[in-house]
Design an enzyme around this catalytic site. Sequence first.
Site, PDB file in Angstrom:
ATOM      1  N   ALA A  74     -13.592  -4.207   0.428  1.00 56.62           N
ATOM      2  CA  ALA A  74     -14.456  -3.679  -0.638  1.00 56.62           C
ATOM      3  C   ALA A  74     -14.145  -2.232  -1.022  1.00 56.62           C
ATOM      4  CB  ALA A  74     -15.923  -3.776  -0.200  1.00 56.62           C
TER       5      ALA A  74
ATOM      6  N   ASN B  83       0.833  -1.201   0.000  1.00 52.75           N
ATOM      7  CA  ASN B  83       0.000   0.000   0.000  1.00 52.75           C
ATOM      8  C   ASN B  83       0.868   1.252   0.000  1.00 52.75           C
ATOM      9  OD1 ASN B  83       0.382  -1.324   2.726  1.00 52.75           O
ATOM     10  ND2 ASN B  83      -0.028   0.791   3.335  1.00 52.75           N
TER      11      ASN B  83
ATOM     12  N   CYS C 290      -3.790   4.935   7.149  1.00 53.25           N
ATOM     13  CA  CYS C 290      -3.935   4.430   8.518  1.00 53.25           C
ATOM     14  C   CYS C 290      -2.775   4.864   9.393  1.00 53.25           C
ATOM     15  CB  CYS C 290      -3.976   2.904   8.521  1.00 53.25           C
ATOM     16  SG  CYS C 290      -5.228   2.266   7.465  1.00 53.25           S
TER      17      CYS C 290
HETATM   18  N1  PLP Z   1      -4.220  -3.907   4.075  1.00 51.54           N
HETATM   19  C1  PLP Z   1      -3.825  -3.003   3.169  1.00 51.54           C
HETATM   20  C2  PLP Z   1      -2.676  -3.331   2.276  1.00 51.54           C
HETATM   21  C3  PLP Z   1      -4.476  -1.778   3.065  1.00 51.54           C
HETATM   22  O1  PLP Z   1      -4.068  -0.875   2.159  1.00 51.54           O
HETATM   23  C4  PLP Z   1      -5.561  -1.511   3.935  1.00 51.54           C
HETATM   24  C5  PLP Z   1      -6.254  -0.189   3.902  1.00 51.54           C
HETATM   25  O2  PLP Z   1      -5.645   0.841   3.984  1.00 51.54           O
HETATM   26  C6  PLP Z   1      -5.949  -2.490   4.854  1.00 51.54           C
HETATM   27  C7  PLP Z   1      -5.266  -3.676   4.897  1.00 51.54           C
HETATM   28  C8  PLP Z   1      -7.102  -2.283   5.798  1.00 51.54           C
HETATM   29  O3  PLP Z   1      -8.313  -2.360   5.097  1.00 51.54           O
HETATM   30  P1  PLP Z   1      -9.694  -1.925   5.802  1.00 51.54           P
HETATM   31  O4  PLP Z   1      -9.769  -0.445   5.670  1.00 51.54           O
HETATM   32  O5  PLP Z   1     -10.755  -2.640   5.024  1.00 51.54           O
HETATM   33  O6  PLP Z   1      -9.624  -2.372   7.202  1.00 51.54           O
END
Ligand code: PLP
Length: 375
Positions: free
Chosen positions: A197, A146, A318
């Site tokens: 999603a 990400n 995040c």
């Molecule tokens: N894993 C990756 C690689 C992500 O980019 C994200 C979201 O930023 C997540 C997990 C977490 O996803 P969610 O927002 O559905 O909890």
Amino acid sequence: MIYLDNAATTPVFDEVAEIIYNSLKNDFYNPSSLYLPANKVLKKIETARATIAAYLNVKPAELYFTSCATESNNFAVFNGFKNKKGNIVASAGEHASVYEPLMQLYNKGTDVRFAQLISGGQVDTEKFLDLIDGNTSFVSIIHKSNETGALNDIKNLSLLAKQKNKNLIFHSDGVQAFGKINYKDCLENVDIYSISAHKIGGPKGVGAIVIKNSLKMQPYLFGGGQEKNMRSGTENISGILGFEKAVKLFYEKYDPENISVLNKKIITILTEKIPQIKINTSDISSNIISVSIPCINAEILQRLLCDDGILIGLGSACASKLKTNRVLSQMGIESTYITGSIRLSLGIKNTISEVEYACEKIAYHTNRLKGQSIG
Ligand code: PLP
């Protein structure tokens, strides 16, 4: 508004919003109730499960709906490793929703080993395999980063890992890869896989986890026994139906060739206008492009661009409250560059004129922030 933060989240497709609205109004029955209207709703959930499973090339019975990929990843780490002795091996590039659960285990005394990344952001295969031994019981390798868009070859990594230890459980966080790749036999040796999603035009608050039938995994949430007893809780019907529609539309509309053209354009303009820039993304087909500009504050740049109607990311949304970037520093990027790191992530609607305009503005503000003339 020019939206270049699609790795953080994506706009919901109109058709998806419509399905969600109709479903909220009409499919309100509890799928666990025994009367006919409730049973029809349950059938819709099963159709959605089969549709999504088909894109991943797994069996419908191997796909469980969750509330988000953070839940899927926590489920994978805590229950994939539960009651196990031995060690865990993960890449140093994991998303916080894998890394933080791993740190919970580490802080309680589990031997958690992180494999280094190469400069392109992928896990170093040799170093990864060196960490695996006869006591390794759980492995987690992010499919697509990400932060940088680096794609790990999880088909090969899972095969090699199991050749070293056939008993280990291999998990991969597929959130950024899903919707953008063709799975074929990619998950053949992967035991657990997480998706979400809202990264593909679906709603927030819906995710899924693939748990291969061969795996005897413990339930995660206990209660009414939904999701074949693995994850109790009344199903998010409208979210699940929205997820199903989003998967179909995203696979139909995502054009890797167009993404490559836009990716190339971004790199060309930025390297020409900002010679000191460091490009952290090696893959020209990636929709996620991470770059670092030395001696500027990326947060200020982000705000200036926002004033111009351009939205970009600084890395994982995040982790945006953290002052450093764990993944970029693992790639060997110095702190003067990390402070000036931005992430442009492309979606299905971005155009060449949008990225040209955004890059001109990035160069313009960088120039002003540095107090010198560039390009
Ligand atoms: N894993 C990756 C690689 C992500 O980019 C994200 C979201 O930023 C997540 C997990 C977490 O996803 P969610 O927002 O559905 O909890």
